[in-house]
Design a protein around this motif. Structure first.
Motif, mmCIF file in Angstrom:
data_model
loop_
_atom_site.group_PDB
_atom_site.id
_atom_site.type_symbol
_atom_site.label_atom_id
_atom_site.label_comp_id
_atom_site.label_asym_id
_atom_site.label_seq_id
_atom_site.Cartn_x
_atom_site.Cartn_y
_atom_site.Cartn_z
ATOM 1 N N CYS A 910 0.844 -1.204 0.000
ATOM 2 C CA CYS A 910 0.000 0.000 0.000
ATOM 3 C C CYS A 910 0.877 1.252 0.000
ATOM 4 O O CYS A 910 1.591 1.505 0.969
ATOM 5 C CB CYS A 910 -0.930 0.021 1.210
ATOM 6 S SG CYS A 910 -1.856 1.566 1.269
ATOM 7 N N ASN A 915 -3.099 -0.077 5.197
ATOM 8 C CA ASN A 915 -3.358 -1.365 5.836
ATOM 9 C C ASN A 915 -2.262 -1.563 6.872
ATOM 10 O O ASN A 915 -1.092 -1.306 6.593
ATOM 11 C CB ASN A 915 -3.293 -2.510 4.814
ATOM 12 C CG ASN A 915 -4.342 -2.350 3.733
ATOM 13 O OD1 ASN A 915 -5.503 -2.063 4.025
ATOM 14 N ND2 ASN A 915 -3.943 -2.514 2.481
ATOM 15 N N HIS A 930 -7.709 -2.299 8.052
ATOM 16 C CA HIS A 930 -7.668 -1.332 6.952
ATOM 17 C C HIS A 930 -8.055 0.044 7.498
ATOM 18 O O HIS A 930 -9.040 0.167 8.225
ATOM 19 C CB HIS A 930 -8.640 -1.767 5.854
ATOM 20 C CG HIS A 930 -8.758 -0.765 4.755
ATOM 21 N ND1 HIS A 930 -7.694 -0.430 3.950
ATOM 22 C CD2 HIS A 930 -9.785 0.011 4.350
ATOM 23 C CE1 HIS A 930 -8.074 0.499 3.095
ATOM 24 N NE2 HIS A 930 -9.334 0.781 3.311
ATOM 25 N N CYS A 935 -6.931 5.546 2.489
ATOM 26 C CA CYS A 935 -7.027 4.749 1.252
ATOM 27 C C CYS A 935 -7.645 5.558 0.118
ATOM 28 O O CYS A 935 -8.638 6.242 0.315
ATOM 29 C CB CYS A 935 -7.892 3.522 1.540
ATOM 30 S SG CYS A 935 -8.234 2.535 0.082
ATOM 31 N N ASN A 936 -7.052 5.447 -1.065
ATOM 32 C CA ASN A 936 -7.673 6.096 -2.231
ATOM 33 C C ASN A 936 -8.160 5.056 -3.227
ATOM 34 O O ASN A 936 -8.359 5.351 -4.398
ATOM 35 C CB ASN A 936 -6.705 7.076 -2.899
ATOM 36 C CG ASN A 936 -5.531 6.387 -3.550
ATOM 37 O OD1 ASN A 936 -5.210 5.255 -3.202
ATOM 38 N ND2 ASN A 936 -4.880 7.037 -4.495
ATOM 39 N N GLU A 937 -8.325 3.822 -2.748
ATOM 40 C CA GLU A 937 -8.872 2.736 -3.564
ATOM 41 C C GLU A 937 -8.067 2.503 -4.837
ATOM 42 O O GLU A 937 -8.619 2.202 -5.894
ATOM 43 C CB GLU A 937 -10.347 3.000 -3.891
ATOM 44 C CG GLU A 937 -11.186 3.166 -2.642
ATOM 45 C CD GLU A 937 -12.687 3.163 -2.911
ATOM 46 O OE1 GLU A 937 -13.085 3.093 -4.077
ATOM 47 O OE2 GLU A 937 -13.437 3.215 -1.921
ATOM 48 N N CYS A 938 -6.759 2.640 -4.704
ATOM 49 C CA CYS A 938 -5.922 2.428 -5.895
ATOM 50 C C CYS A 938 -5.971 0.978 -6.360
ATOM 51 O O CYS A 938 -5.698 0.671 -7.508
ATOM 52 C CB CYS A 938 -4.480 2.847 -5.625
ATOM 53 S SG CYS A 938 -3.564 1.705 -4.569
ATOM 54 N N GLY A 939 -6.304 0.064 -5.443
ATOM 55 C CA GLY A 939 -6.484 -1.339 -5.823
ATOM 56 C C GLY A 939 -5.213 -2.170 -5.759
ATOM 57 O O GLY A 939 -5.243 -3.375 -6.038
ATOM 58 N N CYS A 941 -3.459 -3.356 -3.323
ATOM 59 C CA CYS A 941 -3.444 -4.474 -2.372
ATOM 60 C C CYS A 941 -4.235 -5.667 -2.911
ATOM 61 O O CYS A 941 -3.904 -6.825 -2.617
ATOM 62 C CB CYS A 941 -3.961 -4.047 -1.010
ATOM 63 S SG CYS A 941 -5.553 -3.219 -1.062
ATOM 64 N N TYR A 952 -8.832 -3.891 0.801
ATOM 65 C CA TYR A 952 -9.327 -2.563 1.195
ATOM 66 C C TYR A 952 -10.843 -2.533 1.315
ATOM 67 O O TYR A 952 -11.404 -1.539 1.778
ATOM 68 C CB TYR A 952 -8.814 -1.469 0.248
ATOM 69 C CG TYR A 952 -9.389 -1.455 -1.152
ATOM 70 C CD1 TYR A 952 -8.901 -2.307 -2.134
ATOM 71 C CD2 TYR A 952 -10.398 -0.580 -1.508
ATOM 72 C CE1 TYR A 952 -9.396 -2.288 -3.421
ATOM 73 C CE2 TYR A 952 -10.906 -0.543 -2.800
ATOM 74 C CZ TYR A 952 -10.402 -1.403 -3.752
ATOM 75 O OH TYR A 952 -10.896 -1.378 -5.025
HETATM 76 S S1 SF4 Z 1 -6.610 0.223 -2.341
HETATM 77 FE FE1 SF4 Z 1 -5.216 -0.953 -1.040
HETATM 78 S S2 SF4 Z 1 -3.173 -0.402 -1.743
HETATM 79 FE FE2 SF4 Z 1 -4.587 1.181 -2.517
HETATM 80 S S3 SF4 Z 1 -4.587 2.807 -1.011
HETATM 81 FE FE3 SF4 Z 1 -6.279 1.441 -0.485
HETATM 82 S S4 SF4 Z 1 -5.416 -0.022 0.975
HETATM 83 FE FE4 SF4 Z 1 -3.710 0.984 -0.043
#
Ligand code: SF4
Ligand SMILES: Cc1cc2nc3c(=O)[nH]c(=O)nc-3n(C[C@H](O)[C@H](O)[C@H](O)COP(=O)(O)OP(=O)(O)OC[C@H]3O[C@@H](n4cnc5c(N)ncnc54)[C@H](O)[C@@H]3O)c2cc1C
Ligand code: SF4
Ligand code: SF4
Length: 1022
Positions: A910, A915, A930, A935-939, A941, A952
């Motif tokens: 991440c 996390n 989490h 988190c910006n939901e980059c995906g 993880c 996430y």
């Molecule tokens: S999606 Fe996963 S890797 Fe991305 S910012 Fe959120 S927790 Fe971190």
């Protein structure tokens, strides 16, 4: 929950940083700490730099904690995430936006924060790093550099908010955030043991003296020159211009990627035509260099930007995405080579594009630095990867920039094109995720073991092999694997394709380790089994017949005998081993390995009756067998119709090769039709056959889409089999095989390109055509055995592999068609377990089973997490399976990361540190939490979690405010009242208010304990 990150206030940022460090020695979850040797520095922009590398403008420099994590691990050059006029809510970024599984793609661009928020993040990080340098003794507080990245057009850069950003970073002393940080630190000096007020006063407010200019694709060279001139003259900052790989021209980029196996990456010519042209770039850069010299500033190029490619296989939710990482490396280097040639190495290059621990010092030695990276630290190990990079630099000489060596860069380009760390394997590896959903607690698993159909206890047996305890290793292997010699040699090893180390460099040599155990203790293990059988395993008097002595039959016989059943194996051939012994050639597996595996079953009491074909169940019933396992394989030849000739069948050809049939003559030129493993074996056997000169492998798809395993394919290629891809045979005439040419069509839903037949005809001169087009099960035999079959001719069985006839089971290739040895064993195990259960046989005190289980537990308990952490992030190619490991792994003898003991992939990868793993009293594994706000939901993880899950979204989430809690469906908790210690909790869709510290708590023990632990030990997170 949303994809918007909420920055952490400076006070919380610092509290967490130092509290966590004191408690666990980690910083934002990063385990590995780099301490820069005093006085060892480079100089650039007149500033000191302890290490010439760091995170590139991207996901790893967006938030203050990302920069903190990178600094802790050894980064000292920070290219801050790009700011531009579009920001915050106005900037659309489709999510998920990162796909770093192998070569990396992203569809993100500049910061997702607002420009003022980004400014605050960078200033907070600047302060945090200064404090860390002194308080944690990581180096000089002046030993790192922040390089701002600005885009994308002059009008935008001149906007007041960007101008304020630039001016603020040039001197932050008058900004509110600077004052806030300073005041906080001065007011809390007593919290620090080394930082003094004098230090704080000395902290320079000149956060950035340099900028990297990022422009969008299609930006004309005049505009680039104008912006760079503006930065040099008006803003008076040292300037790097980010160059696009499109400078190479379409043909060069296409040819390079094709040569390296990236032919599936699609991109159009238009970017190459619209972007700045190389011929214009050179004089422009010369002019800018002159301008910078006049202004007394440093100037150079940033090589390179990411590479724009088309989304063709639903990689990311976008039409275009940007490629980086291992495949960008040769392209970026090629741009460096071209410009270095034209500037005689005098042009300064700041580098980014696929740098990692394997290549980074080579870049430096060629005169290229600073170097930034993103992909390598987005993969498992994450920021922990940096310490190894820093270690590599410890061996390098530090000195002034003396220019770039054109020869060295040219050499690097050529090496990169052939380097397996940068080329794409001939076959794209299968998904490494399991089909299971991640559990909310205790989620660590070994993906290798999950991927193995019999779930071998891989980490345990490898540790025993490494400890030289070969007999014990065999006991563990033998618990689930009846044919360790066979599988040690030719198992298709699905475990290895799931291995986490694939995300580092190459899988752990799991299969080879098994073979070491089998070779070292094979006979001893046979003796051990014999003694146990004699003294400790009594017969239960139940008779079982097994039809077929292939892997499935041997496995069934072994496991049933071990449980006390009286087993007879009937085999129609003269010896056991099935397809492995009679079809697969000695070239691939020695007959002694097969004999040894059969000997284990015999030692456990199984009887093998050869030359005995079973044609009906009656004879078995009348002989008193209570259960029957049908393990007859799938040896019925597949049929290929080619007008004008009758192709030889691959299985019968291989059998005749094994029998050294003197009448077998296949001429000088042979075509093998097919693309599976049997086709590869057949082609290799044909190639080794006396008198044969050329063997052609004819298949309707291309190599990438052949069903054969990568290893088999590569072996066939390396032995000189000539691949004739994209051909469909239609006839044979005048000594020539006539084929229709296919082309690759569109991508189908599975991401494979379908072959489309054309009218083009290709002929190949061959003497013999061998058909390896898929064997079938013998449904006539099933009829004779009274088993019901389905429309495909396969026996109808339940989940226990029991057929339509009570007490008659089917296992191996005969169950679902041709598969693998290990799958055959898995099928047999399913049947055996059911037989044991329904017979009421008690195996709880079975010594063979219990000894193995005790060893597995011993190995798990004895695994020191510290050893595993030492290996985190370290890239390391083991020399040979027996002597894997290197000094980088702190003396650890194996490359295995012990994923069942410590996974934390989601934590490591991440970029935002969203996390975390926490230690919870009474729970064996650390638990993953989490953190919603980060988190910006980059995906990212999701890609590396071994489960079919999105950490996430699927792991227990800590919320910081009610709105975020209400806005989400994640299971998780929110502190409602700090004094009353009440929490709002969402679990399995139900929301309750809980008091975990009292008995009025409806939560299960584990979740309750986790929440209490967060409150007690990780309060700074709340
Ligand atoms: S999606 Fe996963 S890797 Fe991305 S910012 Fe959120 S927790 Fe971190
Ligand atoms: C060329 C080739 C290469 C392969 N390479 C690999 C590899 O590298 N790795 C891998 O994992 N897998 C490989 N496989 C697949 C693997 O060999 C099979 O999945 C495995 O052998 C299946 O085991 P089985 O016990 O189900 O069947 P088999 O091995 O086919 O054994 C069935 C046995 O039943 C006997 N039998 C049949 N009918 C009767 C009867 N009526 N009475 C008594 N006996 C009978 C047969 O003689 C035979 O000995 C390969 C297969 C082929 C053809
Ligand atoms: S690193 Fe070790 S535990 Fe992890 S998947 Fe590979 S072999 Fe298995
Ligand atoms: S990646 Fe994270 S959520 Fe997935 S198994 Fe590993 S620790 Fe658990």
């Amino acid at each position: 929950m949303s994809d918007r990150m909420i920055p952490i206030p400076f006070e919380n940022l610092i509290t967490r940083l130092f509290t966590e460090y004191k408690k666990s020695g980690t910083v934002y979850g990063v385990h590995k700490k780099y301490i820069a040797p005093a006085g060892r520095e480079l100089t650039i922009f007149g500033e000191k730099l302890e290490t010439p590398f760091g995170p590139a403008a991207g996901p790893n420099t967006q938030l203050a904690q990302n920069i903190i994590a990178a600094y802790f691990a050894g980064c000292r050059f920070f290219e801050l995430k790009t700011v531009q006029k579009l920001d915050g809510e106005d900037l659309p970024v489709a999510k998920p936006c990162i796909l770093a599984e192998d070569e990396c793609y992203n569809c993100e661009w500049s910061t997702e924060l607002t420009v003022p928020q980004a400014f605050d993040e960078y200033v907070k990080a600047w302060w945090a790093l200064k404090l860390m340098a002194i308080e944690l003794g990581l180096g000089s507080p002046d030993g790192f550099i922040f390089n701002m990245s600005v885009g994308y057009d002059l009008e935008g850069i001149k906007l007041p908010k960007l101008d304020k950003f630039i001016e603020g970073l040039k001197d932050a002393s008058d900004t509110p955030i600077w004052k806030e940080c300073k005041e906080y630190v001065l007011a809390h000096l007593s919290d620090f043991s080394k930082v003094t007020a004098a230090d704080v006063e000395r902290f320079s407010p000149k956060v950035c003296t340099s900028a990297t200019l990022s422009t969008l694709h299609g930006c004309p060279s005049e505009d680039i020159e104008k912006i760079a001139s503006y930065l040099l003259t008006e803003k008076h900052v040292n300037t790097f211009i980010k160059c696009n790989p499109t400078l190479l021209g379409y043909d060069y980029a296409r040819a390079t990627l094709d040569e390296m196996g990236y032919d599936y990456i699609q991109f159009g010519r238009f970017h190459f035509e619209d972007d700045m042209q190389y011929e214009l770039a050179v004089p422009m850069l010369q002019r800018l260099q002159k301008l910078a010299d006049e202004k007394g500033l440093e100037f150079g190029v940033k090589i390179t930007n990411t590479f724009p490619v088309d989304v063709k296989r639903n990689e990311l939710p976008s039409e275009e995405m940007y490629m980086s990482g291992k495949s960008l490396y040769p392209l970026s280097l090629s741009v460096a080579m071209k410009l270095s040639k034209d500037f005689n190495g005098k042009l300064r290059i700041s580098y980014s594009g696929g740098a990692d621990a394997f290549n980074i010092t080579k870049l430096y030695e060629a005169g290229i630095w600073p170097i930034t990276f993103a992909t390598t630290i987005l993969k498992p190990g994450g920021y922990n990867r940096v310490l190894q990079i820093a270690g590599e630099f410890a061996k390098e000489e530090y000195g002034a920039f003396k220019g770039v060596s054109v020869d060295a860069v040219t050499r690097l380009v050529e090496e990169a094109k052939k380097d397996p760390h940068h080329t794409k394997p001939v076959k794209i590896p299968p998904s490494r995720k399991s089909k299971k959903e991640v559990p909310i607690t205790d989620c660590f698993i070994a993906p290798c073991s999950e991927g193995c159909p019999i779930h071998q206890d891989i980490t345990a047996y490898m540790k025993l092999v490494e400890a030289g305890r070969y007999l014990d290793a065999m006991k563990v292997i033998g618990l689930k694997n009846a044919v360790p010699n066979i599988t040690g040699t030719i198992c298709a090893h699905p475990c290895m394709s799931k291995c986490t180390r694939n995300f580092y460099e190459s899988p752990v040599a799991i299969r080879a380790k098994k073979l070491i155990a089998a070779r070292k203790a094979g006979v001893e293990y046979e003796k051990y089994l014999g003694e146990k059988k004699l003294h400790s395993i009594a017969s239960n008097g139940i008779k079982v017949a097994v039809i077929g002595a292939g892997p499935a039959g041997i496995a069934a016989a072994n496991q049933l005998s071990r449980a006390g059943f009286e087993v007879t194996v009937y085999e129609k051939r003269c010896s056991g081993g099935g397809t492995v012994a009679h079809v697969i050639t000695e070239q691939r597996i020695g007959r002694d390995a097969i004999a040894q595996d059969i000997a284990y079953a015999v030692a456990l009491g199984a009887r093998f009756e050869y030359n005995h074909e079973v044609t009906s169940l009656d004879e078995l019933r009348s002989a008193g067998f209570k259960y029957v396992i049908v393990a007859v394989g799938a040896g019925k030849p597949g049929v290929l119709k080619v007008s004008g000739c009758e192709p030889l069948n691959a299985i019968s050809f291989l059998e005749r090769v094994n029998l050294h049939d003197p009448s077998l003559n296949i001429g000088r030129n042979v075509a093998v039709v097919g693309g599976g493993n049997t086709a590869m074996d057949t082609a290799r056997a044909a190639k080794a056959f006396p008198g044969v000169e050329n063997v052609y492998l004819v298949y309707r798809r291309d190599k990438r889409n052949m069903p054969a395993d990568a290893e088999e394919l590569e072996l066939a290629m390396s032995e000189g089999v000539e691949f004739k891809d994209l051909l469909s045979p239609i006839g044979y005439s005048d000594g020539r095989l006539i084929c229709k040419k296919n082309v690759l069509g569109e991508y189908d839903k599975s991401g494979r390109r379908t072959p489309v037949e054309t009218e083009e005809i290709v002929t190949i001169a061959v003497d013999t055509v061998i058909a390896a087009v898929g064997e079938k099960v013998d449904s006539d035999l099933y009829h004779a055995l009274e088993l019901e079959i389905n429309e495909k001719g396969l026996p109808i069985c339940d989940k226990n592999n029991q057929s339509s006839v009570d007490s008659v089971y089917v296992a191996g290739d005969g169950l679902n068609g041709p598969a693998t040895i290990v799958q055959a064993m898995a099928d047999a195990t399913t049947a055996v377990e059911h037989i044991i259960k329904r017979s009421g046989v008690d195996i709880s005190s079975n010594p063979v089973i219990n000894e193995a289980r005790a060893l597995i537990q011993e190995m798990y308990d004895n695994t020191d997490v510290k050893d595993l952490i030492a290996k985190k992030g370290v890239l390391c190619e083991g020399a040979d399976p027996g002597s894997e490991g290197c000094s980088n792994c702190a003396g650890a003898s194996s490359r295995c990361l012990g994923c069942d003991k410590i996974c934390e992939n989601c934590v490591d990868v991440c970029p935002n540190r969203a996390n975390i793993a926490i230690d919870v009293p009474g729970m064996q594994m650390p638990q993953i939490i989490h953190i919603d706000r980060m988190c910006n939901e980059c995906g990212n993880c999701t890609i590396f979690c071994p489960y079919a899950s999105l950490p996430y979204k699927d792991k227990l989430t800590l919320y910081n405010d009610l709105a975020s809690f209400n806005n989400s469906t994640n299971q998780g908790f929110l502190l409602l009242d700090d004094t009353l210690k009440t929490f709002r909790v969402r679990l399995w869709g139900v929301i309750t208010d809980e008091e975990p510290f009292t008995e009025h708590c409806s939560l299960g023990a584990e979740i309750r304990e986790i929440i209490k632990t967060v409150y007690n030990d990780y309060h700074y997170l709340l």
